[in-house]
Design a protein around this motif. Structure first.
Motif, short mmCIF file in Angstrom:
data_model
loop_
_atom_site.label_atom_id
_atom_site.label_comp_id
_atom_site.label_asym_id
_atom_site.label_seq_id
_atom_site.Cartn_x
_atom_site.Cartn_y
_atom_site.Cartn_z
N LEU A 256 0.81 -1.22 0.00
CA LEU A 256 0.00 0.00 0.00
C LEU A 256 0.84 1.26 0.00
CD1 LEU A 256 -1.84 -2.34 1.18
CD2 LEU A 256 -3.10 -0.54 2.34
N LEU A 257 2.10 1.14 0.37
CA LEU A 257 2.99 2.30 0.48
C LEU A 257 4.13 2.13 -0.51
CD1 LEU A 257 2.89 2.38 4.34
CD2 LEU A 257 2.18 4.30 2.91
N ILE A 261 7.69 6.25 -4.90
CA ILE A 261 7.14 7.60 -5.03
C ILE A 261 7.84 8.50 -4.01
CG2 ILE A 261 5.06 9.03 -4.92
CD1 ILE A 261 3.42 6.52 -5.52
N LYS A 262 8.57 9.48 -4.49
CA LYS A 262 9.40 10.29 -3.61
C LYS A 262 8.68 11.53 -3.07
CE LYS A 262 12.70 7.42 -4.17
NZ LYS A 262 12.95 6.45 -3.08
N GLU A 263 7.66 12.00 -3.77
CA GLU A 263 6.92 13.18 -3.32
C GLU A 263 5.88 12.75 -2.28
OE1 GLU A 263 5.38 16.61 -2.42
OE2 GLU A 263 7.14 16.44 -3.74
N PRO A 264 5.99 13.23 -1.03
CA PRO A 264 5.06 12.77 0.03
C PRO A 264 3.59 12.94 -0.30
CG PRO A 264 6.92 13.93 1.01
CD PRO A 264 7.05 14.10 -0.49
N LEU A 265 3.21 14.07 -0.91
CA LEU A 265 1.79 14.28 -1.22
C LEU A 265 1.30 13.25 -2.23
CD1 LEU A 265 -0.82 15.84 -0.92
CD2 LEU A 265 0.02 17.48 -2.62
N GLU A 266 2.10 12.95 -3.24
CA GLU A 266 1.71 11.96 -4.24
C GLU A 266 1.63 10.58 -3.62
OE1 GLU A 266 0.61 12.51 -7.34
OE2 GLU A 266 0.74 14.61 -6.68
N ASN A 270 -1.67 8.15 -3.46
CA ASN A 270 -1.60 6.76 -3.92
C ASN A 270 -2.01 5.81 -2.80
OD1 ASN A 270 0.37 4.13 -4.27
ND2 ASN A 270 -0.34 4.92 -6.23
N PHE A 271 -1.57 6.11 -1.58
CA PHE A 271 -1.92 5.29 -0.43
C PHE A 271 -3.43 5.31 -0.18
CE2 PHE A 271 -2.77 5.21 4.21
CZ PHE A 271 -2.46 3.88 4.46
N THR A 272 -4.06 6.48 -0.36
CA THR A 272 -5.50 6.60 -0.15
C THR A 272 -6.26 5.66 -1.06
OG1 THR A 272 -5.23 8.92 0.48
CG2 THR A 272 -7.44 8.20 -0.13
N ILE A 273 -5.85 5.61 -2.33
CA ILE A 273 -6.51 4.72 -3.30
C ILE A 273 -6.32 3.27 -2.91
CG2 ILE A 273 -6.48 3.94 -5.70
CD1 ILE A 273 -5.57 6.81 -6.45
#
Length: 330
Positions: A256-257, A261-266, A270-273
């Motif tokens: 899930l993580l 992906i290096k940008e925390p917001l992105e 992605n984690f939310t989905i």
């Protein structure tokens, strides 16, 4: 508790008819192909036309006469609750439904109080709490059911003057909701529902901790009854984004993580989905329960999610959002 496997709740012959009826209803849930068709419709009229070619046909015919779309959703909920309540051998199932509707209504009303605006949103006409708790846009504490008094006391003491009040309202009410459904799952001794709630709470805590680092929220509310002890969660609160992520990756949520992906917001998006997909996957485990109250409760959750999706698509069409933008919202 094992995070990857569980033993479904025991066979309960008292739910033989009810479970069979719900399995038939599940075949009428909208599949991903139908949802995609609704998303890519050109406008609101085409959206309604596509929805008319679905199990919602009878409701759409009512919509053409006198209902608003919000009223249509309420009618669906009304029929859903009536049927599931009648099918349930245990009357306690009504508490699961009331808890959802009550806490939703509380959120909406507290947000309007927070912004000092007259209340205009539609409330669910179910449960035990509604606009009767107001008088002259003020809360009448004597009208609030005792079980919900702690939420309103928290609002009066800590929330209404908080600059992040809307966020805190969500967190306070959600904390109450998840702790209550966890308690009710334990009361009915459902291994499956306990398993579902524990995972859900753990992932919500993970999201809350990561989000606090992305947006710099100084105060966050963490939930009990997940896999991680509240003391450990409090310790994690003081760690940086990467350390929090590593903890949950090592806890079994590496899929899930996405550490690429290096940008925390992105990564958070992605984690939310993936978090939602993961919980939906646990819903699927209920198919292995031949008979039981869990079959009814999970169908309620699935239908609730479907109605939330329809509402999001409808509102997005009103705002003339593109199909791509709507899919991102979903």
């Amino acid at each position: 508790m094992n995070r990857e496997f569980f033993i479904p709740s025991s066979f309960n012959s008292k739910y033989a008819y009810a479970s069979g009826r719900v399995r038939a209803l599940e075949t009428k849930l909208l599949d991903q192909q139908k949802i995609t068709k609704l998303v890519v419709t050109e406008n609101i009229e085409h959206f309604f036309g596509e929805l008319s070619d679905s199990p919602y046909k009878n409701y759409m015919e009512k919509l053409e006469k006198s209902l608003s779309f919000e009223d249509l959703l309420f009618e669906v909920y009304n029929d859903l609750i009536d049927e599931l309540t009648k099918l349930s051998y245990e009357k306690k199932i009504a508490q699961f439904f009331d808890l959802y509707f009550d806490t939703y209504n509380i959120k909406m009303m507290l947000k309007h109080l927070y912004y000092k605006k007259p209340y205009r949103e539609k409330l669910f006409p179910y449960g035990n709490i509604g606009k009767e708790i107001f008088k002259d846009d003020s809360i009448v504490m004597e009208r609030i059911p005792n079980i919900y008094l702690p939420i309103f006391e928290k609002y009066e003491e800590d929330i209404k003057e908080n600059k992040n009040g809307e966020l805190v309202i969500n967190e306070v009410v959600d904390k109450y909701y998840y702790e209550e459904i966890s308690r009710e799952a334990r009361e009915i001794r459902s291994e499956y529902l306990i398993f579902l709630n524990t995972h859900n709470i753990e992932l919500i805590n993970c999201y809350t901790l990561l989000r606090s680092k992305v947006f710099g929220f100084p105060h966050i509310i963490l939930l009990r009854d997940g896999f991680t002890d509240i003391k450990e969660l409090t310790r994690l609160k003081d760690q940086n984004f990467d350390e929090i992520m590593k903890y949950f990756i090592h806890s079994g949520y590496e899929k899930l993580l996405d550490s690429r992906i290096k940008e925390p917001l992105e990564l958070l998006k992605n984690f939310t989905i993936k978090k939602n997909q993961y919980i939906n996957g646990i819903y699927d485990y209920s198919k292995y329960i031949t008979m039981g109250i869990e079959v009814l409760i999970i169908y309620f959750y699935e239908k609730r999610e479907e109605l939330n999706i329809l509402r999001k698509i409808f509102l997005s069409k009103l705002r003339n959002l593109s199909s791509k933008e709507i899919m991102e919202l979903l």
